[in-house]
Design a protein around this motif. Sequence first.
Motif, PDB file in Angstrom:
ATOM      1  N   GLY A  32       0.825  -1.210   0.000  1.00 56.89           N
ATOM      2  CA  GLY A  32       0.000   0.000   0.000  1.00 56.89           C
ATOM      3  C   GLY A  32       0.854   1.253   0.000  1.00 56.89           C
ATOM      4  O   GLY A  32       2.075   1.187  -0.154  1.00 56.89           O
ATOM      5  N   ARG A  87       4.362   1.604   1.775  1.00 59.76           N
ATOM      6  CA  ARG A  87       5.463   0.669   1.511  1.00 59.76           C
ATOM      7  C   ARG A  87       6.792   1.278   1.978  1.00 59.76           C
ATOM      8  O   ARG A  87       7.099   2.421   1.685  1.00 59.76           O
ATOM      9  N   SER A 142      13.078   0.250   1.266  1.00 65.71           N
ATOM     10  CA  SER A 142      13.132  -1.175   0.904  1.00 65.71           C
ATOM     11  C   SER A 142      14.234  -1.493  -0.098  1.00 65.71           C
ATOM     12  O   SER A 142      14.900  -2.526   0.015  1.00 65.71           O
ATOM     13  N   ASN A 143      14.445  -0.623  -1.059  1.00 64.03           N
ATOM     14  CA  ASN A 143      15.479  -0.921  -2.066  1.00 64.03           C
ATOM     15  C   ASN A 143      16.875  -0.897  -1.460  1.00 64.03           C
ATOM     16  O   ASN A 143      17.731  -1.722  -1.775  1.00 64.03           O
ATOM     17  N   ARG A 168      17.247  -4.066   0.737  1.00 65.30           N
ATOM     18  CA  ARG A 168      17.506  -5.270  -0.065  1.00 65.30           C
ATOM     19  C   ARG A 168      18.953  -5.302  -0.539  1.00 65.30           C
ATOM     20  O   ARG A 168      19.623  -6.337  -0.482  1.00 65.30           O
ATOM     21  N   GLN A 211       3.206   0.375  -6.010  1.00 65.34           N
ATOM     22  CA  GLN A 211       3.856   1.137  -4.942  1.00 65.34           C
ATOM     23  C   GLN A 211       5.381   1.093  -5.076  1.00 65.34           C
ATOM     24  O   GLN A 211       6.104   1.281  -4.091  1.00 65.34           O
ATOM     25  N   ALA A 212       5.834   0.802  -6.273  1.00 62.79           N
ATOM     26  CA  ALA A 212       7.269   0.903  -6.577  1.00 62.79           C
ATOM     27  C   ALA A 212       8.134  -0.035  -5.741  1.00 62.79           C
ATOM     28  O   ALA A 212       9.210   0.335  -5.305  1.00 62.79           O
ATOM     29  N   HIS A 213       7.659  -1.253  -5.510  1.00 63.38           N
ATOM     30  CA  HIS A 213       8.502  -2.241  -4.831  1.00 63.38           C
ATOM     31  C   HIS A 213       9.693  -2.632  -5.713  1.00 63.38           C
ATOM     32  O   HIS A 213      10.725  -3.047  -5.206  1.00 63.38           O
ATOM     33  N   ARG A 261       9.926  -5.164  -7.825  1.00 58.70           N
ATOM     34  CA  ARG A 261      10.155  -6.603  -8.018  1.00 58.70           C
ATOM     35  C   ARG A 261      10.017  -6.995  -9.481  1.00 58.70           C
ATOM     36  O   ARG A 261      10.738  -7.857  -9.970  1.00 58.70           O
TER      37      ARG A 261
END
Lengths: 412, 64
Positions: free
Chosen positions: A355, A358, A362-363, A366, B13-15, B17
Amino acid sequence: MTVQETPAETPQSRGKCPVDLWSEEFNQNFWETLGHLQQNSSLGVHTQGSTPCYYATRYEDVFKVLRDAATYSSEGGVAILGGDNRAEPPKNESRFLPEDLDPPVHTEWRRFLDPLLTAKEVEKYQQTILDVTDELLDAVLPQGRFKVIADFLRPLQLKVVFREILHLPEDEIEAWMHWSHDLFVGETPEIAAAAFQSINQAAEDLVVKRTAEPLDNDLVSAICAVKEVGGREPTLAERTAVTVPLAIAGTESVGTLLGGILHHLATHPDDLVELVADPSLVPAAVEEGLRMFANVTALQRTVTRDTELAGVPLKPGDKVWTSYNGANRDGDRFPDPHTWNLHREDVRHLAFGVGPHRCLGSNHARLMMRLALERVIARMPRFTLAPDQTIARFSMPTRGIHEFIIEIPTEG
Amino acid sequence: MLAKLEIDIPMCQAHGRCYETAPDVLDADDNGVAVLKSDEPIDAERARAIAATCPEFAILVKEV
């Protein structure tokens, strides 16, 4: 591999199950309790002060809450910190931005911040992460055994974040390291609360400094340069509230996650052998690690309108707490959820949330996890848990291992 | 069998992946939001595998 049959009754008939998230009992029986909640009840009910907080642990329920920002608002505060007084009602105020905002103002902030931390953008941190990782491994490997958290993972994430993301002066880093640790896992609520105050003050000082003297390619300077959000100029307090999570969000999570992965590999030699034999599995190992060892035990949303979650009627003002680590080991979503498996067909976990909120980092997270894991398996292809140690875990507001020692067998 | 991918942009949401998994099929804009590189259909099984990387379930597969 079979998925366990779910009970036939509807969620409505399962009822609400009391759970004390801050208790040692919960910490000790973490997965059993979450499994019980997932299979036998609609929602857990944790009582904070005298306020019920409805605790969602199933993937389906957590996903629904995180995606529906109109019904489940972030503006009553999202983060639950170690310093929050457990005898008082849950927070109903905004502390961190843009975390504690809803669209459309949240969206405006994210439009400034997201481009700074895209997958492509974070590649520039690659060399630094490798250098810091190698520097730390150079120091510990000759010892043949070392404390994974204190001597490797904590300094790794803190050095990368404070030195390379916040560009803090070297003589300030030590203090920030202490605060960010105490903030999440301080031994007492008082220690955690004091750390929160200290880090807020330091972040405000940093915002003032970077407003006066901006740096190139610097996230805090970019926050200071934002002209308008929600139709007006952001205040100093608001810029500080955006800066603090940049400093602290990545300083517990990545280490906790990598700690979970390294502990798993140290105690599951076959899984270590598999990874060492095929380092191209590192990204899969990071995803499986994110699924199994996601740190977030509870983040908060506030209900804005009459609704229903898992059959439980909710009304405006009700607090819903979501378990990311619970959702990630929901057997209805992930077959054999407690087993490490680098060959899952679907590993779409909630470690970074879903959602509009997020995880912003995160990038970067990772990238750090992959690079660190690559270097670990290349430089110490065999390691085991040192004997005679007690492994202690914490479970609130995040779940992880306090400390563990690994040994590297001498070649023979 | 061939299929086209469709991205539900407000859901993305621009993850990141999808474009990491299939950089030949998808790219990102400056905010990290997924962008299809071409309108050409691709192998349907591959399309489903790409869709299955999205944590938001924002990639739809339309068989053609």
